[in-house]
Design a protein around this motif. Structure first.
Motif, PDB file in Angstrom:
ATOM      1  N   ALA A 280       1.685  39.281  79.410  1.00 43.87           N
ATOM      2  CA  ALA A 280       3.087  39.133  78.982  1.00 43.87           C
ATOM      3  C   ALA A 280       3.976  40.121  79.729  1.00 43.87           C
ATOM      4  CB  ALA A 280       3.212  39.336  77.480  1.00 43.87           C
ATOM      5  N   PRO A 281       4.261  39.886  81.007  1.00 43.82           N
ATOM      6  CA  PRO A 281       5.126  40.812  81.766  1.00 43.82           C
ATOM      7  C   PRO A 281       6.555  40.791  81.226  1.00 43.82           C
ATOM      8  CG  PRO A 281       4.681  38.816  83.033  1.00 43.82           C
ATOM      9  CD  PRO A 281       3.811  38.749  81.819  1.00 43.82           C
ATOM     10  N   ASN A 282       7.210  41.951  81.286  1.00 40.46           N
ATOM     11  CA  ASN A 282       8.594  42.028  80.820  1.00 40.46           C
ATOM     12  C   ASN A 282       9.318  43.123  81.611  1.00 40.46           C
ATOM     13  OD1 ASN A 282       8.673  44.695  79.086  1.00 40.46           O
ATOM     14  ND2 ASN A 282       6.788  43.588  78.458  1.00 40.46           N
ATOM     15  N   GLY A 283      10.625  42.998  81.642  1.00 42.18           N
ATOM     16  CA  GLY A 283      11.440  43.989  82.333  1.00 42.18           C
ATOM     17  C   GLY A 283      12.796  44.110  81.664  1.00 42.18           C
TER      18      GLY A 283
ATOM     19  N   GLY B 141      16.892  46.404  82.026  1.00 44.70           N
ATOM     20  CA  GLY B 141      17.752  47.370  82.705  1.00 44.70           C
ATOM     21  C   GLY B 141      18.641  48.078  81.704  1.00 44.70           C
ATOM     22  N   ALA B 142      18.888  49.361  81.921  1.00 43.43           N
ATOM     23  CA  ALA B 142      19.712  50.144  80.992  1.00 43.43           C
ATOM     24  C   ALA B 142      20.637  51.085  81.775  1.00 43.43           C
ATOM     25  CB  ALA B 142      18.840  50.941  80.035  1.00 43.43           C
ATOM     26  N   SER B 143      21.849  51.295  81.228  1.00 43.20           N
ATOM     27  CA  SER B 143      22.817  52.198  81.856  1.00 43.20           C
ATOM     28  C   SER B 143      23.320  53.184  80.813  1.00 43.20           C
ATOM     29  CB  SER B 143      24.000  51.382  82.425  1.00 43.20           C
ATOM     30  OG  SER B 143      25.013  52.244  82.898  1.00 43.20           O
ATOM     31  N   PHE B 144      23.442  54.463  81.201  1.00 46.44           N
ATOM     32  CA  PHE B 144      23.905  55.499  80.290  1.00 46.44           C
ATOM     33  C   PHE B 144      25.145  56.171  80.884  1.00 46.44           C
ATOM     34  CE2 PHE B 144      19.375  55.092  79.636  1.00 46.44           C
ATOM     35  CZ  PHE B 144      19.283  54.969  78.264  1.00 46.44           C
ATOM     36  N   ALA B 145      26.248  56.116  80.111  1.00 44.25           N
ATOM     37  CA  ALA B 145      27.505  56.795  80.488  1.00 44.25           C
ATOM     38  C   ALA B 145      27.985  56.352  81.860  1.00 44.25           C
ATOM     39  CB  ALA B 145      27.325  58.311  80.435  1.00 44.25           C
ATOM     40  N   GLY B 146      27.861  55.052  82.133  1.00 41.40           N
ATOM     41  CA  GLY B 146      28.394  54.518  83.377  1.00 41.40           C
ATOM     42  C   GLY B 146      27.499  54.705  84.570  1.00 41.40           C
ATOM     43  N   SER B 147      26.304  55.197  84.373  1.00 37.29           N
ATOM     44  CA  SER B 147      25.372  55.377  85.494  1.00 37.29           C
ATOM     45  C   SER B 147      24.861  54.030  85.971  1.00 37.29           C
ATOM     46  CB  SER B 147      24.209  56.274  85.058  1.00 37.29           C
ATOM     47  OG  SER B 147      23.473  55.618  84.041  1.00 37.29           O
ATOM     48  N   ASP B 148      24.242  54.049  87.126  1.00 39.94           N
ATOM     49  CA  ASP B 148      23.641  52.830  87.635  1.00 39.94           C
ATOM     50  C   ASP B 148      22.552  52.341  86.686  1.00 39.94           C
ATOM     51  OD1 ASP B 148      25.298  52.947  89.801  1.00 39.94           O
ATOM     52  OD2 ASP B 148      23.793  53.986  91.069  1.00 39.94           O
ATOM     53  N   LEU B 149      22.367  51.014  86.746  1.00 38.50           N
ATOM     54  CA  LEU B 149      21.291  50.443  85.919  1.00 38.50           C
ATOM     55  C   LEU B 149      19.956  51.045  86.304  1.00 38.50           C
ATOM     56  CD1 LEU B 149      22.147  46.628  85.722  1.00 38.50           C
ATOM     57  CD2 LEU B 149      22.091  48.257  83.842  1.00 38.50           C
ATOM     58  N   SER B 150      19.232  51.394  85.294  1.00 35.57           N
ATOM     59  CA  SER B 150      17.880  51.907  85.507  1.00 35.57           C
ATOM     60  C   SER B 150      16.898  50.842  85.022  1.00 35.57           C
ATOM     61  CB  SER B 150      17.692  53.219  84.736  1.00 35.57           C
ATOM     62  OG  SER B 150      16.390  53.715  84.921  1.00 35.57           O
ATOM     63  N   TRP B 151      16.117  50.348  85.936  1.00 27.57           N
ATOM     64  CA  TRP B 151      15.221  49.226  85.597  1.00 27.57           C
ATOM     65  C   TRP B 151      13.847  49.733  85.186  1.00 27.57           C
ATOM     66  CZ3 TRP B 151      16.941  44.417  85.077  1.00 27.57           C
ATOM     67  CH2 TRP B 151      18.165  44.070  85.639  1.00 27.57           C
ATOM     68  N   SER B 152      13.362  49.140  84.111  1.00 21.50           N
ATOM     69  CA  SER B 152      11.988  49.422  83.660  1.00 21.50           C
ATOM     70  C   SER B 152      11.209  48.112  83.605  1.00 21.50           C
ATOM     71  CB  SER B 152      11.988  50.085  82.270  1.00 21.50           C
ATOM     72  OG  SER B 152      12.517  49.195  81.294  1.00 21.50           O
ATOM     73  N   TYR B 153       9.924  48.235  83.766  1.00 20.05           N
ATOM     74  CA  TYR B 153       9.079  47.034  83.730  1.00 20.05           C
ATOM     75  C   TYR B 153       7.706  47.400  83.178  1.00 20.05           C
ATOM     76  CZ  TYR B 153       7.274  49.103  88.034  1.00 20.05           C
ATOM     77  OH  TYR B 153       6.743  49.973  88.932  1.00 20.05           O
ATOM     78  N   THR B 154       7.090  46.400  82.589  1.00 21.08           N
ATOM     79  CA  THR B 154       5.733  46.563  82.079  1.00 21.08           C
ATOM     80  C   THR B 154       4.959  45.284  82.382  1.00 21.08           C
ATOM     81  OG1 THR B 154       6.529  47.943  80.249  1.00 21.08           O
ATOM     82  CG2 THR B 154       4.305  47.008  80.039  1.00 21.08           C
ATOM     83  N   LEU B 155       3.779  45.468  82.925  1.00 17.16           N
ATOM     84  CA  LEU B 155       2.892  44.330  83.223  1.00 17.16           C
ATOM     85  C   LEU B 155       1.628  44.476  82.371  1.00 17.16           C
ATOM     86  CD1 LEU B 155       3.228  44.350  87.122  1.00 17.16           C
ATOM     87  CD2 LEU B 155       4.493  42.960  85.483  1.00 17.16           C
ATOM     88  N   PRO B 156       1.724  44.111  81.076  1.00 13.42           N
ATOM     89  CA  PRO B 156       0.583  44.350  80.183  1.00 13.42           C
ATOM     90  C   PRO B 156      -0.370  43.145  80.133  1.00 13.42           C
ATOM     91  CG  PRO B 156       2.435  43.620  78.892  1.00 13.42           C
ATOM     92  CD  PRO B 156       2.878  43.583  80.335  1.00 13.42           C
ATOM     93  N   ALA B 157      -1.622  43.420  79.898  1.00 12.68           N
ATOM     94  CA  ALA B 157      -2.635  42.396  79.640  1.00 12.68           C
ATOM     95  C   ALA B 157      -3.389  42.804  78.383  1.00 12.68           C
ATOM     96  CB  ALA B 157      -3.598  42.272  80.816  1.00 12.68           C
ATOM     97  N   GLN B 158      -3.635  41.815  77.501  1.00 10.32           N
ATOM     98  CA  GLN B 158      -4.334  42.113  76.236  1.00 10.32           C
ATOM     99  C   GLN B 158      -5.597  41.272  76.158  1.00 10.32           C
ATOM    100  OE1 GLN B 158      -2.802  40.840  72.303  1.00 10.32           O
ATOM    101  NE2 GLN B 158      -2.961  42.998  71.742  1.00 10.32           N
ATOM    102  N   LEU B 159      -6.692  41.926  75.922  1.00 11.38           N
ATOM    103  CA  LEU B 159      -7.987  41.268  75.760  1.00 11.38           C
ATOM    104  C   LEU B 159      -8.408  41.417  74.309  1.00 11.38           C
ATOM    105  CD1 LEU B 159     -10.338  39.908  77.401  1.00 11.38           C
ATOM    106  CD2 LEU B 159     -11.409  42.164  77.436  1.00 11.38           C
ATOM    107  N   SER B 160      -8.691  40.280  73.656  1.00 13.84           N
ATOM    108  CA  SER B 160      -9.082  40.299  72.243  1.00 13.84           C
ATOM    109  C   SER B 160     -10.393  39.550  72.086  1.00 13.84           C
ATOM    110  CB  SER B 160      -7.993  39.654  71.383  1.00 13.84           C
ATOM    111  OG  SER B 160      -8.375  39.643  70.027  1.00 13.84           O
ATOM    112  N   TRP B 161     -11.317  40.137  71.332  1.00 14.81           N
ATOM    113  CA  TRP B 161     -12.642  39.542  71.177  1.00 14.81           C
ATOM    114  C   TRP B 161     -13.075  39.678  69.719  1.00 14.81           C
ATOM    115  CZ3 TRP B 161     -17.818  41.596  73.662  1.00 14.81           C
ATOM    116  CH2 TRP B 161     -18.812  40.617  73.488  1.00 14.81           C
TER     117      TRP B 161
END
Length: 459
Positions: free
Chosen positions: A107-110, A112-132
């Motif tokens: 379930a990849p997700n990403g 973007g966030a900006s604080f006090a007018g700053s440039d967008l700061s992009w974050s991302y997560t590429l998670p994998a979940q294994l369930s057994w």
């Protein structure tokens, strides 16, 4: 981790002591004499020479009938649907088997966030979940076994449909042949009775009979014409039935003129249980019982915990509240043991209902077995008595033919020794015996066909 293993081992030991029914495989019940005889018969080797185990091509050898059965087996809608049911059950079984394997989700997700007018700061997560899910308490096992029983049941049902189609085509085929024989006989007799009307009119002019003889003979003639229309309707309906069986538009079907089915010797004291045990409807009823058994086992397993192992891992640049580039790898391993507490009332109700459904399945199984024995007994009796009746009818027809001949001669050439009523009565009696002779021959053929079906034939 060692503590977790100890906990799991203790729970497994507890379940092993108190709930052996969770893991037990289905066995044919032997609580009654009937089911015990059936269970013993299922252990016997298959008798390939038994009537119900013969290939249908060895039982039905008429070339026209063979062609129609082949056509029905290739085209019949009910049989195609039964085969699709087998494929559906096999797909469900495959799903039950695959449930033992771990599940993997990505379930990849990403964002973007900006604080006090700053440039967008992009974050991302590429998670994998294994369930057994570890099947400690037989939940997946019983689900798989129930799915396997459903496959066996659908296969048995498909064989039952196949047997019904073969028997249905054969019964319809011989019924068409019998009705055509009756039509030919009735039309020939109508011609003879028409000549009788002419004879009566000539005798009346010569003073040999009264007008009553003429009108009675004429009424006789019209009665057989009326019966011919009924036979023609029956023949049309039978042709339509055959068309439905082979899945085609209504048409006339060619059949052999003689209703005569050659079969192996069938006279015997009784039918062995091994032959009844081979019937597909009996096998299907037992598999329904097996599926109910595994449903009850699953209901028992619901009282015990479920152990699931999960692993999470992936690549991300979001570390806590900070975004950091380049990203970092992460992983997490966890295990959970979930035991039902507040759902206990539902589990009790489910187990109670499952047990009652299992009892119903057992009752249905026993009734199906008894019904099978009754059908076989009926078919054997009809076959034997039809053969006996046919022998009597041969003699009856021979004597009635002489009676018609003698009464007609007496009416024509002697004075006062007979009257027109005796002639008409003899003619009606002969026609009735001849019709009965054809019907009895048809009943004999049907008894053989029904016996073959009752023994699970049609392989």
């Amino acid at each position: 981790m060692k503590l977790a293993y100890k906990v799991v081992f203790a729970v497994v030991a507890l379940v092993g002591l108190s709930s052996c029914g969770i893991y037990k495989k289905y066995e044919t019940p032997t609580s009654t004499a009937l089911t015990k005889a059936y269970a013993e018969a299922r252990q016997m080797p298959v008798d390939s020479a038994a009537f119900g185990n013969l290939l249908w091509e060895d039982v039905f050898t008429d070339p026209m009938l063979v062609k129609l059965i082949d056509l029905a087996l290739a085209n019949n809608t009910n049989l195609r649907n039964a085969q699709l049911n087998v494929e559906i059950a096999q797909a469900n079984l495959q799903g039950a088997r695959l449930s033992y394997l771990p599940s993997l989700a990505l379930a990849p997700n990403g964002a973007g966030a900006s604080f006090a007018g700053s440039d967008l700061s992009w974050s991302y997560t590429l998670p994998a979940q294994l369930s057994w899910e570890i099947d400690i308490f037989g939940k997946l096992l019983n689900s798989k076994r129930g799915a396997q029983a459903a496959v066996y049941k659908s296969e048995a049902y498909a064989q039952a449909v196949r047997s019904q189609i073969i028997s249905g085509v054969a019964n319809t085929y011989y019924a068409i042949a019998a009705v055509r024989q009756q039509l030919n006989l009735s039309r020939n007799t109508a011609q003879l009775w028409s000549e009788t009307v002419t004879t009566m009119k000539n005798l009346k002019q010569a003073g040999g009979v009264t007008e009553a003889a003429v009108v009675q003979a004429t009424a006789n003639y019209y009665s057989i014409l009326a019966s011919i229309t009924d036979l023609e309707v029956s023949l049309d309906q039978l042709n339509n039935t055959m068309s439905l069986l082979v899945n085609t538009l209504p048409q006339e079907w060619e059949v052999t003129d003689v209703v005569n089915l050659q079969v192996p010797e069938l006279i015997r004291a009784g039918v062995p249980m091994s032959e009844l045990a081979a019937r597909p409807d009996v096998l299907a009823a037992e598999q329904t019982l097996a599926a109910a058994f595994y449903t009850t086992a699953s209901a028992r397993a619901a009282f015990y915990p479920g152990l699931t192992i999960t692993a999470n891992g992936g690549f991300t640049n979001l570390l806590g509240s900070m975004v950091k580039n380049p990203g970092k790898w992460f992983y997490q391993l966890a295990g959970s043991l979930v035991a039902p507490i507040f759902s206990r009332g539902q589990n009790i109700a489910r187990l109670k209902a499952s047990k009652k459904q299992q009892e119903q399945a057992l009752n249905t199984f026993e009734y199906t077995l008894m019904s099978a024995a009754s059908e076989v007994s009926d078919a054997l009796t009809v076959y034997e008595k039809s053969r006996e009746k046919s022998a009597y009818l041969v003699e009856q027809v021979a004597n009635l033919e002489k009676s018609v001949e003698y009464t007609q001669d007496l009416l024509m050439y002697s004075t006062g020794s007979t009257n027109y009523l005796e002639v008409l009565t003899a003619q009606q009696g002969l026609l009735g015996a001849q019709i009965s002779q054809i019907t009895t021959k048809l009943n004999e053929a049907r008894a053989v066909i029904n016996l073959y079906q009752a023994l699970g034939g049609g392989r």
